[in-house]
Design an enzyme around this catalytic site. Structure first.
Site, mmCIF file in Angstrom:
data_model
loop_
_atom_site.group_PDB
_atom_site.id
_atom_site.type_symbol
_atom_site.label_atom_id
_atom_site.label_comp_id
_atom_site.label_asym_id
_atom_site.label_seq_id
_atom_site.Cartn_x
_atom_site.Cartn_y
_atom_site.Cartn_z
ATOM 1 C CE1 TYR A 9 14.914 -20.817 -0.594
ATOM 2 C CE2 TYR A 9 16.296 -21.469 -2.305
ATOM 3 C CZ TYR A 9 15.194 -20.857 -2.060
ATOM 4 O OH TYR A 9 14.580 -20.385 -2.816
ATOM 5 C CD GLU B 168 13.138 -23.654 2.109
ATOM 6 O OE1 GLU B 168 14.319 -23.811 2.584
ATOM 7 O OE2 GLU B 168 12.636 -23.726 0.924
ATOM 8 C CG ASP C 299 1.399 -0.541 8.696
ATOM 9 O OD1 ASP C 299 2.814 -0.392 8.956
ATOM 10 O OD2 ASP C 299 1.130 -0.868 7.535
ATOM 11 C CB THR D 199 8.377 -1.216 5.900
ATOM 12 O OG1 THR D 199 8.287 0.135 6.442
ATOM 13 C CG2 THR D 199 7.563 -1.656 5.157
ATOM 14 C CE LYS E 212 7.335 3.268 4.025
ATOM 15 N NZ LYS E 212 6.850 1.857 4.155
ATOM 16 N NE ARG F 271 11.825 -1.167 -0.110
ATOM 17 C CZ ARG F 271 11.417 -0.236 -1.319
ATOM 18 N NH1 ARG F 271 12.334 0.714 -1.812
ATOM 19 N NH2 ARG F 271 10.252 -0.695 -2.041
#
Ligand code: DSN
Length: 415
Positions: free
Chosen positions: A44, A46, A195, A225, A228, A234
């Site tokens: 973790y 944060e 985008d 993203t 692609k 991902r």
């Protein structure tokens, strides 16, 4: 082998033995995939490098800093942008931009869904319409070339006075005219989100114009993203002009997310090293060569489809092409029929579509995934002829099935 191992093996076999033409999918390098399943999953973190809420983040800090640095090296030649690498995927990345810049009641202007816009760009089905409004610009008619209708874009800006304009698409085969559209939007007082999820790899390779520009011609925000044409894991990246970065960072953490997925950040870092040539690119080619081949293969695929008598919605200039299915050919049936022959595609809306969203009028085909498996331009043309012949019903299914299996066997497989 337990049930999950069996399912995974089945999926490996499915991918290996079929021809994947889904324009938003790709095969990352084995190293990238390994990092997704690495021990970075366990930690973790944060917060941000140097300011974490839990102990044990020395290497997480180095990892996140490295990935940010490489992302900027790949995309930003102006030095005007910063980046956040903590978004989990494309739609949440876009939402972070909305929540950063929009006030309740503000309007977002984007391309309409049927013309190739994306669901996350606020459309009639979006939950964000509880807070924000949307308006759409559209494409020119087919006769005029089907590009973004710049006059309509300017008129919609005047009519709706959006706070944010989105330049970015899910199914648009042409080049995106960033500089011109950014300038018009800025002149009208709007902010611009580019985008580039579909074309990020082409932008990184210099095969497509970049929205990372100084002054009025540059987008204020760029989301993408990473899986692609970038051929990474991902995940997603959010870039912004420096002045907006503190607000973007705050919207991600603590605004909307907890711990970043460090395994994704590590895998994105790996794909950026490969793009920069700082780690070996699969098949000993460079990312630029790979990206040039993607564009060449898509054009060849389109040529093959046209040879077989199929109509395109507009000529391709990027990694995807869009078939206009003839009257009487149902897109869901065609998608299923092609899948049964070993060719995986997705049905898609096309500009002015009057068919239903479940059975729209088009078929979207992209070559990024098969190019990763070594497809060349002649093979792409033959594949176009084969698919076109299925669409025009001028070939026997068993002949196409055998051809698709032989081609899949011939192509590389990495995993
Ligand atoms: N599903 C992806 C696409 O095909 O564009 C993005 O959401």
């Amino acid at each position: 082998m337990n049930i999950l191992s069996k399912l995974t093996q089945n999926e490996v076999n499915r991918q290996k033995n079929s021809l994947n033409l889904i324009a938003s999918e790709n095969y990352p390098s084995p190293k990238t995939l390994q990092l997704l399943g690495s021990i970075w999953n366990d930690k973790y973190a944060e917060g941000y490098p140097g300011k974490r809420y839990y102990a044990g983040n020395k290497y997480a800090d180095e990892l996140e800093e490295l990935t940010c640095q490489k992302a900027l090296e790949v995309f930003d030649k102006t030095g005007e942008y910063g980046v956040n690498v903590q978004a989990l995927s494309g739609s949440p990345a876009n939402a972070v931009v909305y929540l950063t810049v929009l006030e309740a009641g503000d309007t977002v202007l984007s391309l309409d869904l049927a013309s190739g816009g994306h669901l996350s760009h606020l459309h009639s089905t979006s939950n964000y319409l509880k807070f924000f409004k949307f308006a759409n610009y559209s494409l020119q008619s087919k006769k005029q070339g089907s590009s973004i209708d710049v006059a309509d874009f300017a008129a919609k800006l005047k009519e709706h006075k959006p706070r944010l304009v989105i330049i970015g698409f899910s199914s648009y085969p042409r080049k995106y005219e960033f500089a011109k559209l950014c300038e018009i939007a800025h002149e009208a007082g709007a902010l611009v989100l580019a985008d580039i999820s579909h074309i990020a790899g082409l932008v990184a390779a210099g095969e497509h114009d970049s929205p990372f520009k100084k002054d009025e011609q540059g987008a204020d925000f760029v989301t993408t993203t990473t899986h692609k044409t970038m051929r990474g894991p991902r995940s997603a990246l959010i870039f912004a002009k420096q002045e907006y970065m503190p607000a973007i960072n705050k919207t991600i953490f603590p605004g909307t997310s907890g711990g970043p997925h460090l395994n994704q950040i590590a895998a994105v870092g790996q794909s950026l090293l490969e793009i920069l040539g700082e780690d070996e690119y699969p098949d000993k080619q460079s990312f630029i060569e790979y990206s040039q081949q993607v564009v060449a293969n898509t054009k060849s695929l389109e040529n093959g489809l046209e040879e077989a008598g199929v109509d395109m919605v507009m000529p391709t200039q990027n990694h995807l092409c869009l078939v206009e299915l003839p009257e009487g050919v149902d897109s869901l049936d065609m998608q299923n029929r092609l899948e049964s022959l070993g060719i995986v595609t997705n049905r898609n809306t096309i500009p002015g579509d009057d068919r239903s969203a479940w059975r729209p009028g088009g078929l979207r085909l992209g070559t990024a995934a098969l190019t990763s498996r070594g497809l060349d331009a002649e093979q792409a043309r033959e594949l176009g002829v084969a698919i076109g012949s299925v669409i025009t019903d001028s070939i026997e299914d068993k002949q196409v099935k055998q051809y698709a299996q032989e081609l899949a066997n011939m192509l590389h497989w990495y995993y």
